[in-house]
Design an enzyme around this catalytic site. Structure first.
Site, PDB file in Angstrom:
ATOM      1  N   SER A   1       0.834  -1.200   0.000  1.00 11.92           N
ATOM      2  CA  SER A   1       0.000   0.000   0.000  1.00 11.92           C
ATOM      3  C   SER A   1       0.876   1.261   0.000  1.00 11.92           C
ATOM      4  O   SER A   1       1.779   1.389   0.811  1.00 11.92           O
ATOM      5  CB  SER A   1      -0.891  -0.022   1.239  1.00 11.92           C
ATOM      6  OG  SER A   1      -1.685   1.115   1.243  1.00 11.92           O
TER       7      SER A   1
ATOM      8  N   SER B   1      -5.490   5.730  -0.713  1.00 16.10           N
ATOM      9  CA  SER B   1      -5.337   4.280  -0.765  1.00 16.10           C
ATOM     10  C   SER B   1      -6.559   3.624  -1.408  1.00 16.10           C
ATOM     11  O   SER B   1      -7.699   3.951  -1.073  1.00 16.10           O
ATOM     12  CB  SER B   1      -5.149   3.749   0.653  1.00 16.10           C
ATOM     13  OG  SER B   1      -4.953   2.367   0.605  1.00 16.10           O
TER      14      SER B   1
ATOM     15  N   GLU C   1      -0.814  -5.029   2.997  1.00 11.98           N
ATOM     16  CA  GLU C   1      -0.742  -4.068   4.107  1.00 11.98           C
ATOM     17  C   GLU C   1      -0.696  -4.751   5.467  1.00 11.98           C
ATOM     18  O   GLU C   1      -1.281  -5.814   5.666  1.00 11.98           O
ATOM     19  CB  GLU C   1      -1.885  -3.046   4.028  1.00 11.98           C
ATOM     20  CG  GLU C   1      -3.265  -3.622   3.995  1.00 11.98           C
ATOM     21  CD  GLU C   1      -4.306  -2.561   3.621  1.00 11.98           C
ATOM     22  OE1 GLU C   1      -3.959  -1.525   3.056  1.00 11.98           O
ATOM     23  OE2 GLU C   1      -5.482  -2.809   3.910  1.00 11.98           O
TER      24      GLU C   1
ATOM     25  N   THR D   1      -1.618   2.602  -8.082  1.00 12.83           N
ATOM     26  CA  THR D   1      -2.704   3.320  -8.758  1.00 12.83           C
ATOM     27  C   THR D   1      -2.136   4.373  -9.700  1.00 12.83           C
ATOM     28  O   THR D   1      -2.602   4.527 -10.836  1.00 12.83           O
ATOM     29  CB  THR D   1      -3.630   3.959  -7.703  1.00 12.83           C
ATOM     30  OG1 THR D   1      -4.074   2.911  -6.849  1.00 12.83           O
ATOM     31  CG2 THR D   1      -4.819   4.627  -8.326  1.00 12.83           C
TER      32      THR D   1
ATOM     33  N   ASN E   1      -1.250   5.622   3.056  1.00 12.17           N
ATOM     34  CA  ASN E   1      -1.441   6.260   1.754  1.00 12.17           C
ATOM     35  C   ASN E   1      -2.648   7.196   1.818  1.00 12.17           C
ATOM     36  O   ASN E   1      -3.714   6.803   2.254  1.00 12.17           O
ATOM     37  CB  ASN E   1      -1.671   5.143   0.713  1.00 12.17           C
ATOM     38  CG  ASN E   1      -1.823   5.693  -0.690  1.00 12.17           C
ATOM     39  OD1 ASN E   1      -1.784   6.909  -0.904  1.00 12.17           O
ATOM     40  ND2 ASN E   1      -1.989   4.797  -1.651  1.00 12.17           N
TER      41      ASN E   1
HETATM   42  N1  LIG Z   1       5.141   8.169 -10.149  1.00 11.49           N
HETATM   43  C1  LIG Z   1       4.795   8.951  -9.112  1.00 11.49           C
HETATM   44  N2  LIG Z   1       5.140  10.253  -9.149  1.00 11.49           N
HETATM   45  C2  LIG Z   1       4.773  11.068  -8.146  1.00 11.49           C
HETATM   46  N3  LIG Z   1       4.127  10.655  -7.046  1.00 11.49           N
HETATM   47  C3  LIG Z   1       3.763   9.369  -6.956  1.00 11.49           C
HETATM   48  C4  LIG Z   1       4.055   8.451  -7.996  1.00 11.49           C
HETATM   49  N4  LIG Z   1       3.572   7.249  -7.664  1.00 11.49           N
HETATM   50  C5  LIG Z   1       2.969   7.427  -6.452  1.00 11.49           C
HETATM   51  N5  LIG Z   1       3.095   8.688  -6.033  1.00 11.49           N
HETATM   52  C6  LIG Z   1       2.568   9.232  -4.770  1.00 11.49           C
HETATM   53  O1  LIG Z   1       2.301   8.194  -3.894  1.00 11.49           O
HETATM   54  C7  LIG Z   1       0.943   8.185  -3.469  1.00 11.49           C
HETATM   55  C8  LIG Z   1       0.445   6.791  -3.306  1.00 11.49           C
HETATM   56  O2  LIG Z   1       0.421   6.143  -4.534  1.00 11.49           O
HETATM   57  P1  LIG Z   1      -0.761   5.158  -4.995  1.00 11.49           P
HETATM   58  O3  LIG Z   1      -2.022   5.673  -4.536  1.00 11.49           O
HETATM   59  O4  LIG Z   1      -0.549   4.870  -6.404  1.00 11.49           O
HETATM   60  O5  LIG Z   1      -0.399   3.911  -4.098  1.00 11.49           O
HETATM   61  P2  LIG Z   1      -0.998   2.469  -4.218  1.00 11.49           P
HETATM   62  O6  LIG Z   1       0.139   1.558  -4.464  1.00 11.49           O
HETATM   63  O7  LIG Z   1      -2.079   2.459  -5.169  1.00 11.49           O
HETATM   64  O8  LIG Z   1      -1.525   2.235  -2.747  1.00 11.49           O
HETATM   65  P3  LIG Z   1      -2.790   1.434  -2.254  1.00 11.49           P
HETATM   66  O9  LIG Z   1      -2.461   0.005  -2.319  1.00 11.49           O
HETATM   67  O10 LIG Z   1      -2.988   1.930  -0.900  1.00 11.49           O
HETATM   68  O11 LIG Z   1      -3.873   1.824  -3.144  1.00 11.49           O
HETATM   69  C9  LIG Z   1       0.224   8.935  -4.531  1.00 11.49           C
HETATM   70  O12 LIG Z   1      -0.899   9.572  -3.997  1.00 11.49           O
HETATM   71  C10 LIG Z   1       1.264   9.935  -4.973  1.00 11.49           C
HETATM   72  O13 LIG Z   1       1.266  11.072  -4.139  1.00 11.49           O
HETATM   73 MG   LIG Z   2      -4.054   2.257  -5.088  1.00  5.29          MG
END
Ligand SMILES: Nc1ncnc2c1ncn2[C@@H]1O[C@H](COP(=O)(O)OP(=O)(O)OP(=O)(O)O)[C@@H](O)[C@H]1O
Ligand SMILES: [Mg+2]
Length: 1045
Positions: free
Chosen positions: A106, A159, A388, A111, A156
């Site tokens: 997470s 998330s 997580e 995403t 996150n």
């Molecule tokens: N390539 C990127 N460039 C800039 N910021 C990023 C990037 N990837 C992720 N982030 C930052 O990290 C945060 C969390 O990323 P994301 O929501 O994609 O996580 P996730 O892996 O989908 O988590 P979860 O499993 O909780 O959904 C984003 O809101 C963003 O602020």
């Molecule tokens: Mg996500």
């Protein structure tokens, strides 16, 4: 060489396969170094490792998209776009369905990565109004689903609290047609509870912050978050996140996807209702029986909810505070305790929200689904909640982590296990690389009989008292010796004491770490039961959307069958997902979280090391290094590259393996790069593959040009030939026409000449015979023709047959003038004859009389004109009828011509006396009217002449011969009313009898003879007066004046 440079020339190495020496430390160091230089992407072959930068980087611009479009995977810096491009091209050009698996814990950036992949594919996959609309719909589904399915967690701020797998479908050209979204288990418990520091789903905050005052008023909401129990009665706006702006954005997005304003409104109403449910407080009461029951503390929330959804308050209140139990086919209403009431209320809120979310996904799918039945290529993008570990992990974490475990298994199976197995199968020399296979953990959870989920189901369905303790005890008993399972009981059995493992907990050693799960709530969450009273109440609401979410509330459809448990549902959907993933070509993006504080530029070694370990990156590199980058069956390989070699192009006659060998030898591919398996060819480095691909592309371009040239040549030739044919046809026709025309002209000229010559010859021949009379003959002929024409013309142009009409056409030629005049006369006479012929004898006689009268008087006496109108009756006295005139009748019988009354003028004094005047064929008889006896009889032969005046009077003098018998008395001066008739008849009778004409004198003076001498009579014209004319006045003895007018 260039290809490798881009990977080596950057910070550290771009592809970990090239890392030297290879160890966990060097791998970590390499990642760290690259991260420090904002190089967040690194490859292991074609697997992308992405380290979350926690800051916006300028590497996602349209220029970057252009840079990676159709690029050589290894010729550019590692980037998520490169893998997206590779997958898209593979889909478009090789017709292979793709899936992009994004994994990581997470907050690792899954995403974000999925969005970047989607936006890249959208940017490169064709343009056009329709395509753009599809793209927009697909892209805009993201913010909407995020609003309802994402929340801030400790790890996150955004998330994903649900799993999402999106299949994007393309046509054969690689243009997007639409897609299908599958969602997996929403963490619905968050609706009613979240731990401190976290938030409920974004939509609640967005609605309160962004909804207009009017909207909130209509939804009966307060803007302040602290008003709502489900929002923890605290204001938790996120720094850097504008909930209000996001609310506007999702409204726009929903419009783009195709939600109607009514649907959007209904969606918000249900959302508001969920929020309000949290404010329904229950109070405890004691019934007369001493049993505890509950009631609504403050009815405002219930009232507002009921107004919103169109439901009588009483129904909802009853459903919240009591429960109908069926026992022995009897229905008993039981009061609920406050705890039960709250449980029911929360279950309702969770259920509504969960079903609403599912409805949202279904509704989006309806709009983005592909209608056509043509074959499609599919690219699936999986973005699921990451692994997580929380302080307190419950059922939700358990299923989330199970899902991640399964994805890890896919990775292991496809990149480590399957690959190594394949080398062995294909007879390639291979030193096995050890790796951790997580199948054991997967089966610990999902085994049909002895898996944790199966046992939980069993426990839930078991009759009798079901508690989490019995469940835990059973688990500990079954998995007592399992390497990946721990609980207090198993620890005790192994004499291990670990204070971190509390009593009601069990621990699973996941691939990514040990997670301690608290069994409390497992049974309830797995059962996911909603009191039937509540679902029935919801079904009774007038709110269409809400009602449709609870079809089981319809008493007619109520089924007593237990719905499948949440665990088994989730397991089934994960199995379907896995099947789907295995059927596609996988592309991996492995996300790594560099620190726990969401801080940019911070790289916590320990944290990353753990992830590198459990993700099996090192093993991945090892297998990749020792192995071959690319493999393909001989036949498809030969098909793909056969155009690169003359021997194999266009057709290879031998076996596929020999063909590939001949091909690669001919291309001078180093033997160290190749391994020939039983059914497949293996190519060691991607560079060789890319080299082959480059050559192929060039060759394909050449061949395409050749085909194009041939086609163009053929097209031009056929076009030319068509044109030529048409030209020949046109000119043949034209020439034909021209010749026909010319021939016609020549023929008529020839005939003319012939005629001239023949005429000339004949004339010459017959000159001697015809010359003298020729012109007359010709002239006669012409005249005859003209005359004939004239006559024929006349025939059709004759004047009307009316006798009085003297009109006649003029002669067309001068020489016909006389004839025409004659004809005119003849025609007139003929016309008259015709007229005459049709006259009766009486009328004819009358007309003859009239004619005679005209001859006598026309132009001589004025009275004549008056007489024209009068018909000549002859007999005015009625001799025959009147007995008085019998004597006269007898005298004149058979000879009577005229009988009338006249005035006789006395010669002596000029006075007049009436006399009867009879004209017979021989005599003129004058008689006294009274006596009616002839007084004077004059033989016609004695009448010498008659004199009349010029005027319109009836005066006349009957001059007698001197020798006549009555001559002694002299001439008679008479006045007649029918003078013209009288004289005419006299004239006719005289002519008839004596064959002499009557001498008629018209004069103003004449003398009369009387026995006593002659008297000169002078006619005097007087002015018209009413007096009777004529008036005779004696003037002396020998003169008399007759006054007339
Ligand atoms: N390539 C990127 N460039 C800039 N910021 C990023 C990037 N990837 C992720 N982030 C930052 O990290 C945060 C969390 O990323 P994301 O929501 O994609 O996580 P996730 O892996 O989908 O988590 P979860 O499993 O909780 O959904 C984003 O809101 C963003 O602020
Ligand atoms: Mg996500």
């Amino acid at each position: 060489m260039e290809a490798n440079l881009s990977l080596l020339d950057t910070v550290g190495v771009g592809d970990l396969v090239l890392l030297d020496p290879l160890s966990e430390e060097s791998l970590l160091q390499n990642l760290k170094e690259r991260f420090a230089h904002q190089e967040i992407y690194t490859y292991i072959g074609n697997v992308v490792i992405s380290v979350n930068p926690y800051q916006p980087l300028p590497i996602y611009s349209p220029q970057t998209v252009e840079e990676y479009r159709n690029c050589n995977f290894f010729a550019v810096k590692p980037h998520i776009y490169a893998i997206a491009d590779d997958a898209y091209r593979s889909l478009r050009d090789r017709n292979k369905d793709q899936c992009i698996l994004i994994t990581g814990e997470s907050g690792a950036g899954k995403t974000e990565a999925s969005k970047q992949v989607m936006s890249y594919v959208a940017a490169v996959c064709g343009k056009g109004e329709e395509v753009n609309q599809v793209k927009e719909q697909l892209l805009q589904s993201n913010p909407v689903l995020e609003a309802f399915g994402n929340a801030k967690t400790i790890r996150n701020d955004n998330s994903s609290r649900f799993g999402k797998y999106m299949d994007v479908e393309f046509d054969f050209k690689g243009e997007p047609l639409g897609g299908v979204i599958s969602n997996y288990l929403l963490e619905k418990s968050r609706v009613v509870r979240h731990i401190k520091g976290e938030r409920n789903f974004h939509i609640f905050y967005q609605l309160l912050a962004g909804g207009s005052d009017q909207l909130l008023r209509e939804l009966k909401l307060e803007r302040d978050c602290r008003h709502y129990g489900y929002l923890g009665r605290e204001d938790r706006s996120l720094p850097g996140v504008d909930d209000a702006a996001n609310f506007r954005a999702i409204q726009e997005a929903m419009k783009v996807i195709g939600f109607s304003p009514a649907e959007m409104r209904a969606l918000l109403e249900v959302t508001a209702m969920v929020l309000k449910l949290g404010n329904v407080q229950l109070d405890s009461q004691f019934q007369a029986s001493g049993m505890e029951s509950c009631s609504i503390q403050d009815t405002r929330a219930v009232r507002e909810i009921c107004e919103l959804i169109g439901l009588p308050e009483r129904v909802l209140e009853q459903a919240l505070c009591s429960r109908t139990v069926e026992a022995k086919q009897e229905k008993v209403v039981m009061a609920l305790t406050v705890a039960q009431g709250c449980y029911g209320r929360d279950a309702l809120a969770k259920n509504i929200y969960n079903r609403l979310f599912n409805w949202l996904v279904t509704r989006i799918n309806e709009n983005i689904k592909v209608d056509s039945s043509e074959r499609r290529k599919v690219m699936g993008v999986l973005d699921i909640y990451g692994f997580e570990i929380f302080q307190n992990n419950s059922f939700e974490q358990f299923v989330i982590n199970y899902c991640n475990e399964k994805l890890q298994q896919v990775f292991i199976m496809m990149t480590l296990k399957e690959e190594q197995d394949e080398y062995v199968r294909e007879g390639i020399q291979w030193t096995p690389v050890d790796f951790f296979d997580n199948s054991i953990i997967c089966s610990l959870i999902e085994d049909r009989q002895a898996g944790i989920l199966a046992m939980l189901d069993e426990e839930c369905l078991r009759p009798g008292l079901v508690t989490e303790e019995t469940f835990l005890a059973k688990l500990s008993q079954v998995f007592g010796s399992h390497k990946h399972y721990e609980s207090r009981a198993t620890q005790n059995a192994r004499h291990v004491t670990d204070a971190s493992l509390a009593g009601p907990c069990f621990r699973v050693h996941h691939y990514a770490g040990k997670v301690t799960y608290n069994v409390l709530g497992f049974v309830e969450k797995n059962n996911d039961l909603l009191f039937r009273d509540l679902s029935q109440a919801m079904w009774k609401a007038q709110h269409e959307l809400l009602r449709s979410l609870f079809p089981e509330g319809d008493p007619q459809k109520a089924s007593l069958r237990r719905p499948p448990t949440a665990g088994s549902q989730f397991k089934a959907s994960v199995t379907t997902l896995m099947k789907n993933l295995y059927s596609k070509n996988p592309n991996y993006i492995r996300c790594i979280k560099p620190n726990d504080n969401k801080e940019p530029g911070v790289f916590t070694d320990g944290l990353v090391q753990t992830q590198v370990r459990y993700l099996g990156l090192l093993e991945n590199v090892r297998v990749r290094r020792a192995g071959y980058a690319y493999r393909q069956g001989y036949k498809p390989c030969l098909e793909r590259y056969k155009m690169l070699c003359k021997q194999t192009w266009p057709k290879w006659k031998g076996g596929a393996r020999d063909g590939v060998q001949a091909l690669l030898t001919n291309l001078h591919v180093p033997t160290a790069e190749l391994a020939y398996g039983h059914t497949k060819i293996f190519i060691r480095t991607p560079r060789t593959l890319f080299d082959l691909e480059d050559r192929r592309q060039l060759r394909v371009a050449e061949l395409a040009s050749l085909i194009q040239a041939t086609y163009r040549g053929w097209k031009c030739r056929t076009h030319y030939q068509q044109m030529r044919k048409s030209q020949i046809a046109i000119s043949a026709w034209f020439r034909g026409q021209a010749q026909q025309k010319r021939y016609g002209q020549m023929k008529s000229s020839a005939l003319l000449i012939q005629a001239y010559i023949r005429g000339w010859k004949t004339r010459k021949e017959y000159k001697k015979y015809f010359r003298s009379g020729a012109s007359t003959t010709l002239a006669n002929f012409i005249y005859r023709r003209l005359v004939q024409k004239f006559f024929l013309g006349l025939r059709t142009n004759l004047p009307p047959m009316v006798v009085t009409d003297r009109s006649w056409p003029t002669a067309p030629y001068k020489f016909l003038a006389n004839t025409n005049e004659e004809l005119k006369k003849i025609f007139y006479l003929w016309k008259c004859k015709k007229y005459q012929d049709q006259l009766t004898p009486q009328r004819k006689a009358l007309l003859q009389d009239k004619l005679c009268a005209s001859e006598l008087f026309k132009g001589k006496k004025t009275l004549y004109a008056k007489s024209l109108q009068q018909s000549f009756q002859g007999e005015y006295l009625g001799l025959r009828k009147n007995p008085k005139y019998r004597a006269l009748h007898t005298v004149a019988e058979g000879k009577l011509v005229l009988a009338d009354t006249v005035q006789k003028v006395n010669r002596a004094n000029g006075k007049t006396v009436p006399r009867l005047f009879l004209l017979t064929k021989n005599h003129v008889i004058l008689a006294d009217p009274k006596a009616a006896q002839p007084k004077t009889v004059v033989s016609l032969s004695d009448i010498q002449r008659v004199s009349v005046t010029r005027f319109s009077d009836g005066f006349f003098v009957l001059h007698l011969n001197e020798i006549s018998t009555v001559g002694t008395k002299g001439d008679f001066l008479l006045v007649s009313d029918h003078l013209i008739e009288l004289i005419t008849k006299l004239h006719q009778t005289l002519l008839e009898t004596t064959a002499k004409t009557l001498k008629l004198q018209v004069a103003d003076e004449f003398s009369t003879q009387f026995s006593k001498g002659s008297i000169a009579i002078r006619i005097v014209e007087t002015a018209k007066n009413n007096g009777v004319v004529p008036v005779c006045k004696k003037k002396g003895s020998h003169k008399m004046e007759v006054l007339v007018h």
